[in-house]
Design a protein around this motif. Structure first.
Motif, mmCIF file in Angstrom:
data_model
loop_
_atom_site.group_PDB
_atom_site.id
_atom_site.type_symbol
_atom_site.label_atom_id
_atom_site.label_comp_id
_atom_site.label_asym_id
_atom_site.label_seq_id
_atom_site.Cartn_x
_atom_site.Cartn_y
_atom_site.Cartn_z
ATOM 1 N N GLY A 139 0.285 -1.282 0.200
ATOM 2 C CA GLY A 139 -0.163 -0.169 -0.207
ATOM 3 C C GLY A 139 0.873 1.560 -0.521
ATOM 4 N N PRO A 140 0.194 2.509 -0.298
ATOM 5 C CA PRO A 140 0.809 3.520 -0.088
ATOM 6 C C PRO A 140 1.948 4.172 1.321
ATOM 7 C CG PRO A 140 -1.079 4.150 -0.205
ATOM 8 C CD PRO A 140 -1.355 3.150 -0.112
ATOM 9 N N VAL A 141 2.833 4.506 1.185
ATOM 10 C CA VAL A 141 3.479 4.840 1.990
ATOM 11 C C VAL A 141 3.881 6.053 2.066
ATOM 12 C CG1 VAL A 141 5.681 4.048 3.160
ATOM 13 C CG2 VAL A 141 4.201 2.272 2.958
ATOM 14 N N ALA A 142 3.579 6.803 3.164
ATOM 15 C CA ALA A 142 4.631 8.668 3.224
ATOM 16 C C ALA A 142 6.143 8.277 3.929
ATOM 17 C CB ALA A 142 3.858 9.336 3.107
ATOM 18 N N VAL A 143 7.084 8.956 3.506
ATOM 19 C CA VAL A 143 8.424 8.591 4.343
ATOM 20 C C VAL A 143 8.591 10.757 4.286
ATOM 21 C CG1 VAL A 143 10.451 7.941 4.825
ATOM 22 C CG2 VAL A 143 8.941 6.419 3.468
ATOM 23 N N THR B 78 8.755 15.156 1.973
ATOM 24 C CA THR B 78 7.198 14.034 2.209
ATOM 25 C C THR B 78 7.962 13.217 0.662
ATOM 26 O OG1 THR B 78 6.494 15.805 3.370
ATOM 27 C CG2 THR B 78 6.037 13.066 3.036
ATOM 28 N N ILE B 79 8.185 11.739 0.961
ATOM 29 C CA ILE B 79 7.981 10.965 -0.076
ATOM 30 C C ILE B 79 7.184 9.784 -0.136
ATOM 31 C CG2 ILE B 79 9.472 9.452 -0.997
ATOM 32 C CD1 ILE B 79 12.144 10.180 0.481
ATOM 33 N N GLN B 80 6.402 10.270 -1.266
ATOM 34 C CA GLN B 80 5.520 9.196 -0.922
ATOM 35 C C GLN B 80 5.378 7.883 -2.099
ATOM 36 O OE1 GLN B 80 1.977 11.401 -2.206
ATOM 37 N NE2 GLN B 80 0.433 9.193 -1.992
ATOM 38 N N LEU B 81 5.332 6.016 -1.718
ATOM 39 C CA LEU B 81 5.604 5.066 -2.234
ATOM 40 C C LEU B 81 4.697 5.032 -2.418
ATOM 41 C CD1 LEU B 81 8.559 5.498 0.538
ATOM 42 C CD2 LEU B 81 9.334 4.914 -1.293
ATOM 43 N N GLY C 201 5.713 -0.063 -6.996
ATOM 44 C CA GLY C 201 5.600 0.329 -8.368
ATOM 45 C C GLY C 201 6.263 1.696 -8.360
ATOM 46 N N ARG C 202 5.979 2.942 -8.017
ATOM 47 C CA ARG C 202 6.078 4.218 -8.498
ATOM 48 C C ARG C 202 6.328 5.053 -7.244
ATOM 49 N NH1 ARG C 202 0.343 7.168 -10.454
ATOM 50 N NH2 ARG C 202 -0.716 6.740 -8.894
ATOM 51 N N VAL C 203 6.972 6.029 -7.233
ATOM 52 C CA VAL C 203 7.124 7.321 -6.063
ATOM 53 C C VAL C 203 7.408 8.349 -6.844
ATOM 54 C CG1 VAL C 203 10.071 6.893 -6.444
ATOM 55 C CG2 VAL C 203 9.227 7.252 -4.369
ATOM 56 N N ARG C 204 7.114 9.227 -5.739
ATOM 57 C CA ARG C 204 7.390 10.695 -5.819
ATOM 58 C C ARG C 204 7.337 11.840 -4.422
ATOM 59 N NH1 ARG C 204 2.013 13.577 -6.298
ATOM 60 N NH2 ARG C 204 0.756 12.845 -4.047
ATOM 61 N N ILE C 205 7.745 12.752 -5.393
ATOM 62 C CA ILE C 205 8.349 13.639 -3.940
ATOM 63 C C ILE C 205 6.742 14.354 -3.511
ATOM 64 C CG2 ILE C 205 9.204 15.648 -2.944
ATOM 65 C CD1 ILE C 205 11.983 14.772 -4.439
#
Lengths: 171, 133
Positions: free
Chosen positions: B62-66, B76-79, B82-86
């Motif tokens: 599921g989605p993870v925010a770091v 904040t990085i959102q994972l 299969g994909r990632v964004r800031i």
């Protein structure tokens, strides 16, 4: 006017013009239309081209370095200074070499200058990050430099032909 | 100072050739750096030259925010699988946020003011070791 004074004055006027152009360009960034980091029209390069054609390489270099230093004081930081200096110096070196080439016009010179400027910026970014990651931005920037270089090439052709050489102005 | 280039008013054939050369360099680089589809993606977060975290994007459910607080401009990085964004950043310019999602091996997100790079690497072998930080 005495000759050194005349030289100082024309360098100062052109530096002020280059600074104003780059500030004006920063207010209407091209990146709004096309989101690509580092993309700009390169209007300040017009002054470099003019100085190369109508003054000398030495004066073009002086104007470029003063413009970068003053620009960093106005609103940039140390990193922005490193970027504008590496890009600007590389562009100046390439254009100074090509402007003597008997086969080219200012269009080619400006395109090569824009491409060199982008390459310099990417090299600076690679040095700052210590990684080759910024290289992915180079191909789109190079393609854009064909357009921005042609636009500034057309503008500098007009500029060089319409604005009289400083030596011709009677004072 | 007289220069032949300054006296011309129209572009020459050589200008076209030079433009072609620049375009060819761009296309060659584009080909050399082309991203690849990959079933197993690892996202590496490198801050100021040091790898601070690696995430196995294929293993996410599921989605993870770091949040990276130690950066000069916290972000904040959102994972997602299969994909990632800031997702957000306090940096000026926000080039990193505007890059959007990346999902192919070889793609990167760069935040220059923070000196931060997120890069995706692919692997054909599902059994590689991934460090999750």
């Amino acid at each position: 006017m005495s000759s050194p004074l005349r030289r100082l004055t024309r360098c100062a006027v052109l530096t002020a013009l280059a600074l104003a152009l780059s500030v004006a360009e920063g207010m209407v960034p091209l990146t709004v239309l096309f989101p690509l980091p580092g993309l700009r029209l390169g209007l300040a390069n017009l002054v470099t081209t003019y100085a190369l054609c109508r003054l000398s390489g030495r004066e073009a270099l002086l104007i470029l370095v003063s413009r970068c230093l003053l620009g960093a004081l106005l609103g940039g930081n140390l990193m922005a200074l490193a970027f504008s200096l590496t890009g600007g110096l590389l562009a100046l070196a390439v254009m100074a070499a090509l402007v003597r080439c008997p086969f080219l016009s200012l269009f080619g010179v400006s395109i090569a200058g824009a491409a060199a400027h982008n390459t310099g910026q990417i090299l600076a970014a690679m040095a700052v990050l210590g990684s080759r990651a910024p290289l992915v931005y180079l191909p789109p920037l190079l393609l854009c430099s064909l357009v921005t270089g042609a636009v500034t090439g057309a503008a500098s052709t007009l500029l060089v032909h319409r604005v009289p050489s400083f030596a011709d102005i009677k004072s | 100072m007289r220069s032949p280039a300054a006296d011309r008013r129209r572009p020459t054939l050589w200008d076209g050739l030079l433009a072609l050369l620049v375009a060819a360099a761009a296309v060659a680089l584009l080909f050399f750096l082309r991203p690849a589809e990959s079933n197993f993606l690892t996202a590496s977060v490198v801050l100021e030259g040091e790898t601070i975290a690696q995430y196995d994007l294929s293993a996410l459910t599921g989605p993870v925010a770091v949040t990276v607080d130690q950066a000069d401009y916290p972000l904040t990085i959102q994972l997602e699988p299969g994909r990632v964004r800031i997702a957000e950043s306090a940096c000026p310019g926000l080039d990193c946020v505007h890059t959007g999602w990346i999902s192919l091996a070889g793609q990167q997100i760069i935040c220059l003011p923070n000196r931060l790079v997120i890069s995706l690497t692919g692997a054909s072998d599902p059994d590689f070791d991934a460090v999750t930080g």
